[in-house]
Write a protein that holds these residues in place. Structure first.
Motif, PDB file in Angstrom:
ATOM      1  N   SER A 112      28.229  51.633  58.268  1.00  0.00           N
ATOM      2  CA  SER A 112      28.615  52.978  59.026  1.00  0.00           C
ATOM      3  C   SER A 112      28.973  52.558  60.272  1.00  0.00           C
ATOM      4  O   SER A 112      29.625  53.330  61.043  1.00  0.00           O
ATOM      5  N   HIS A 113      28.604  51.498  61.066  1.00  0.00           N
ATOM      6  CA  HIS A 113      28.753  51.294  62.336  1.00  0.00           C
ATOM      7  C   HIS A 113      29.808  50.131  62.701  1.00  0.00           C
ATOM      8  O   HIS A 113      30.428  49.926  63.918  1.00  0.00           O
ATOM      9  N   LEU A 114      30.189  49.437  61.652  1.00  0.00           N
ATOM     10  CA  LEU A 114      31.236  48.406  62.002  1.00  0.00           C
ATOM     11  C   LEU A 114      32.564  48.571  61.085  1.00  0.00           C
ATOM     12  O   LEU A 114      32.628  49.017  60.162  1.00  0.00           O
ATOM     13  N   PRO A 115      33.428  48.145  61.823  1.00  0.00           N
ATOM     14  CA  PRO A 115      34.904  48.323  61.163  1.00  0.00           C
ATOM     15  C   PRO A 115      35.208  47.296  60.171  1.00  0.00           C
ATOM     16  O   PRO A 115      35.899  46.285  60.406  1.00  0.00           O
ATOM     17  N   THR A 116      34.811  47.518  58.906  1.00  0.00           N
ATOM     18  CA  THR A 116      34.898  46.596  57.788  1.00  0.00           C
ATOM     19  C   THR A 116      35.634  46.771  56.740  1.00  0.00           C
ATOM     20  O   THR A 116      35.895  48.153  56.398  1.00  0.00           O
ATOM     21  N   ALA A 117      36.198  45.897  56.200  1.00  0.00           N
ATOM     22  CA  ALA A 117      36.858  45.908  54.769  1.00  0.00           C
ATOM     23  C   ALA A 117      35.543  45.668  53.651  1.00  0.00           C
ATOM     24  O   ALA A 117      34.787  44.713  54.082  1.00  0.00           O
ATOM     25  N   VAL A 118      35.597  46.528  52.743  1.00  0.00           N
ATOM     26  CA  VAL A 118      34.328  46.149  51.640  1.00  0.00           C
ATOM     27  C   VAL A 118      35.134  45.563  50.452  1.00  0.00           C
ATOM     28  O   VAL A 118      36.000  45.768  49.722  1.00  0.00           O
ATOM     29  N   LEU A 119      34.179  44.391  50.106  1.00  0.00           N
ATOM     30  CA  LEU A 119      34.370  43.703  48.725  1.00  0.00           C
ATOM     31  C   LEU A 119      33.115  43.965  47.922  1.00  0.00           C
ATOM     32  O   LEU A 119      32.049  43.583  48.169  1.00  0.00           O
ATOM     33  N   TYR A 120      33.173  44.959  46.963  1.00  0.00           N
ATOM     34  CA  TYR A 120      32.108  45.549  46.316  1.00  0.00           C
ATOM     35  C   TYR A 120      32.104  44.515  45.040  1.00  0.00           C
ATOM     36  O   TYR A 120      33.146  44.537  44.432  1.00  0.00           O
ATOM     37  N   VAL A 121      30.808  43.895  44.900  1.00  0.00           N
ATOM     38  CA  VAL A 121      30.539  43.015  43.778  1.00  0.00           C
ATOM     39  C   VAL A 121      29.658  43.848  42.736  1.00  0.00           C
ATOM     40  O   VAL A 121      28.849  44.484  43.070  1.00  0.00           O
ATOM     41  N   HIS A 122      30.305  43.699  41.415  1.00  0.00           N
ATOM     42  CA  HIS A 122      29.603  44.328  40.137  1.00  0.00           C
ATOM     43  C   HIS A 122      29.025  42.989  39.475  1.00  0.00           C
ATOM     44  O   HIS A 122      30.145  42.195  39.167  1.00  0.00           O
ATOM     45  N   ASP A 123      28.062  43.280  38.600  1.00  0.00           N
ATOM     46  CA  ASP A 123      27.558  42.311  37.607  1.00  0.00           C
ATOM     47  C   ASP A 123      27.379  43.143  36.442  1.00  0.00           C
ATOM     48  O   ASP A 123      26.399  43.826  36.098  1.00  0.00           O
ATOM     49  N   LEU A 124      28.172  42.788  35.551  1.00  0.00           N
ATOM     50  CA  LEU A 124      27.898  43.474  34.268  1.00  0.00           C
ATOM     51  C   LEU A 124      27.545  42.717  32.934  1.00  0.00           C
ATOM     52  O   LEU A 124      27.339  43.087  31.713  1.00  0.00           O
ATOM     53  N   TRP A 178      39.020  48.548  50.540  1.00  0.00           N
ATOM     54  CA  TRP A 178      38.296  48.424  49.472  1.00  0.00           C
ATOM     55  C   TRP A 178      38.830  47.328  48.503  1.00  0.00           C
ATOM     56  O   TRP A 178      39.845  47.537  47.934  1.00  0.00           O
ATOM     57  N   LEU A 179      38.059  46.464  47.870  1.00  0.00           N
ATOM     58  CA  LEU A 179      38.288  45.777  46.849  1.00  0.00           C
ATOM     59  C   LEU A 179      37.097  45.418  45.888  1.00  0.00           C
ATOM     60  O   LEU A 179      35.845  45.215  46.370  1.00  0.00           O
ATOM     61  N   ASP A 180      37.272  45.892  44.491  1.00  0.00           N
ATOM     62  CA  ASP A 180      36.052  45.767  43.534  1.00  0.00           C
ATOM     63  C   ASP A 180      36.438  44.464  42.913  1.00  0.00           C
ATOM     64  O   ASP A 180      37.521  44.076  42.336  1.00  0.00           O
ATOM     65  N   PHE A 188      26.414  51.664  38.343  1.00  0.00           N
ATOM     66  CA  PHE A 188      27.510  52.529  38.378  1.00  0.00           C
ATOM     67  C   PHE A 188      27.283  53.585  39.486  1.00  0.00           C
ATOM     68  O   PHE A 188      27.996  54.303  40.114  1.00  0.00           O
ATOM     69  N   ILE A 189      26.140  54.328  39.328  1.00  0.00           N
ATOM     70  CA  ILE A 189      25.540  55.399  40.093  1.00  0.00           C
ATOM     71  C   ILE A 189      25.697  54.959  41.708  1.00  0.00           C
ATOM     72  O   ILE A 189      26.112  55.721  42.567  1.00  0.00           O
ATOM     73  N   ILE A 190      25.028  53.710  42.024  1.00  0.00           N
ATOM     74  CA  ILE A 190      25.004  53.205  43.364  1.00  0.00           C
ATOM     75  C   ILE A 190      26.447  53.112  43.861  1.00  0.00           C
ATOM     76  O   ILE A 190      26.718  53.480  45.114  1.00  0.00           O
ATOM     77  N   TYR A 191      27.530  52.556  43.002  1.00  0.00           N
ATOM     78  CA  TYR A 191      28.846  52.430  43.347  1.00  0.00           C
ATOM     79  C   TYR A 191      29.363  53.598  43.699  1.00  0.00           C
ATOM     80  O   TYR A 191      30.164  53.761  44.797  1.00  0.00           O
ATOM     81  N   LYS A 192      29.301  54.647  42.883  1.00  0.00           N
ATOM     82  CA  LYS A 192      29.952  56.083  42.985  1.00  0.00           C
ATOM     83  C   LYS A 192      29.491  56.491  44.400  1.00  0.00           C
ATOM     84  O   LYS A 192      30.034  57.271  45.067  1.00  0.00           O
ATOM     85  N   GLU A 193      27.962  56.404  44.875  1.00  0.00           N
ATOM     86  CA  GLU A 193      27.354  57.013  45.938  1.00  0.00           C
ATOM     87  C   GLU A 193      28.254  56.333  47.308  1.00  0.00           C
ATOM     88  O   GLU A 193      28.568  56.937  48.299  1.00  0.00           O
ATOM     89  N   ASN A 240      21.436  40.642  43.598  1.00  0.00           N
ATOM     90  CA  ASN A 240      21.515  39.265  42.675  1.00  0.00           C
ATOM     91  C   ASN A 240      22.740  39.473  41.833  1.00  0.00           C
ATOM     92  O   ASN A 240      22.663  38.974  40.791  1.00  0.00           O
ATOM     93  N   VAL A 241      23.682  40.133  42.419  1.00  0.00           N
ATOM     94  CA  VAL A 241      24.951  40.190  41.632  1.00  0.00           C
ATOM     95  C   VAL A 241      26.157  39.030  41.974  1.00  0.00           C
ATOM     96  O   VAL A 241      27.020  39.038  41.192  1.00  0.00           O
ATOM     97  N   GLY A 242      25.536  38.095  42.876  1.00  0.00           N
ATOM     98  CA  GLY A 242      26.311  37.025  43.092  1.00  0.00           C
ATOM     99  C   GLY A 242      27.366  37.271  44.532  1.00  0.00           C
ATOM    100  O   GLY A 242      28.408  36.521  44.718  1.00  0.00           O
TER     101      GLY A 242
END
Length: 445
Positions: free
Chosen positions: A323-335, A362-364, A347-352, A256-258
């Motif tokens: 793990s198995h697909l060659p993807t770029a990551v768009l990591y979404v945060h909801d503060l 990667w793009l945050d 924050f803990i999930i993100y670091k892991e 539910n972060v969007g």
């Protein structure tokens, strides 16, 4: 002169005739080949011929420079391409298979020219039972052979099978279908043999009816396996198709972060958008066209703060994509505090995830920036005094270099699209590099 005349006569004789006749040459001329060759009669399926050339009056075999073609073992070559689910055979409902088989079997006539009534009825009964057995067994065998072995699937598709259908359920259903086929064949052959041994017309008719009834009962009782396979085929065929050579953007984050809202904004994908966790119940695909280039976008289920063994199948689908697909990551945060997962947990999930999949481009992104106030959001369950500087900074600004956006006000959306285009262009170059390295390695083998 006699020796010269003998040599001249020898050159006029065809080479093949030298093998089948005896010639007397003068002693002065040494024309005896190094090996004495005798005619031999051989019987073989393939005729292997040998070419000879004359060197100093002797026949010398010519070496064959052609090499035998190298046959590659198909079983030894792993199936590492995706798209197996779209090649699954169409499965008919068990009721349709049975009724179609019964209808065709009852139309089978006896062999023409049998005058004796009892013999004709025996022949008709045996043929109809054999036809019913084959009409049922052939599609079952086709399903068993054409549904892929899970071990030969791409790791991504293998994960989809395990997480969507349950571990071992796929093989179990295929095993039931094959067991049903074997039982139908066994009972069909048995009753066809009994019908063929009948002494009277009435006995042949009774054994025909008994055999058909027995096969029908077996199929009605155990044909549910076919319907289970039908549902499996529908489920797998509905899985999103991923092109491994097309750059893919994977949106990751807590529930539910969007993420789904951004997928709808960036691509042709139309995922469900609701204000409750785990709205995304599977892998959803969309496509982007930027500067005449096509890219893929995938929306993934949200991740919670817990160990892998405690994660549900939706979370495991997200990890399988990474793990198995060659993807770029768009990591979404909801503060903003609206998603239901506290910033400290995010924050803990993100670091892991960042540590596990840091090799991805990667793009945050910090979403819902229109709801952010000057002071960081602190949940009741959190102890703000116990937090370190890094977490306090994350609560206020998000990760270093994160882009702030808002779907509602469209703040930062133009810059997001530009950054996504750069990210996917870099991912495209990365995929081409992998492909070039694979081709070079293949050439060296």
């Amino acid at each position: 002169m006699n020796g010269s005349r003998g040599l001249l006569q020898l050159w006029q004789i065809p080479p093949s005739s030298l093998l089948f006749r005896r010639c007397t040459f003068p002693r002065a001329v040494n024309l005896v080949p190094s090996k004495v060759m005798h005619p031999t009669l051989c019987f073989c399926q393939q005729l292997q011929t040998t070419a000879y050339e004359i060197v100093n009056g002797s026949y010398v075999p010519v070496k064959d420079t052609k090499q035998a073609p190298i046959v590659k073992d198909k079983e030894a070559m792993p199936a590492e391409a995706v798209g197996a689910f779209q090649k699954l055979p169409m499965v008919m409902p068990s009721v349709d298979i049975l009724y179609s088989a019964l209808r065709k079997a009852k139309r089978v006539p006896p062999t023409k020219g049998i005058a004796n009534v009892a013999k004709r009825e025996r022949n008709r009964g045996a043929k109809q039972l054999d036809a019913l057995m084959k009409e049922l067994a052939v599609p079952l065998r086709t399903y068993k052979e054409n549904f892929p072995n899970r071990k030969g699937l791409h790791p991504y598709e293998r994960s989809l099978v395990e997480l969507t259908l349950g571990d071992g359920n796929y093989e179990e259903v295929l095993g039931k279908v094959d067991a049903l086929r074997k039982k139908v064949v066994s009972v069909g052959k048995e009753h066809a043999s009994l019908c063929a041994k009948s002494l009277t017309k009435r006995e042949a008719e009774e054994r025909l009816i008994e055999g058909m009834k027995k096969i029908e009962e077996i199929f009605n009782r155990e044909g549910k396996a076919v319907d289970e396979l039908l549902n499996i085929a529908k489920t797998l065929r509905a899985m999103p198709v991923v092109d491994l050579e097309t750059p893919t953007l994977c949106l990751v984050g807590a529930p539910n972060v969007g993420k789904s809202s951004l997928v709808r904004l960036l691509s042709t994908g139309k995922p469900e958008v609701c204000n409750y966790p785990f709205t995304t119940r599977g892998i959803l695909m969309g496509h982007i066209t930027l500067s005449y280039q096509n890219f893929q976008v995938t929306d993934t289920p949200g991740l919670l703060r817990r160990h892998d063994e405690d994660r549900n199948n939706l979370e495991k689908l997200t990890l399988a994509v990474l793990s198995h697909l060659p993807t770029a990551v768009l990591y979404v945060h909801d503060l903003s505090g609206e998603c239901g997962t506290s910033p400290s947990d995010q924050f803990i999930i993100y670091k892991e995830i960042k540590e596990r999949f840091g090799d991805h481009l990667w793009l945050d992104v910090v979403s819902k920036c229109d709801l952010l106030s000057d002071s960081p959001v602190v949940f009741i369950t959190e102890d703000s005094n116990a937090d370190g500087f890094e977490l306090a900074k994350y609560r206020r600004m998000g990760p270093d270099g994160a882009l702030r956006v808002s779907v509602k006000t469209e703040a930062g959306i133009a810059e997001l699209k530009s950054r996504v285009h750069e990210l996917l262009t870099s991912q495209s170059a990365k995929i081409k590099g992998w492909k070039s390295n694979e081709e070079n390695l293949e050439a060296l083998r």
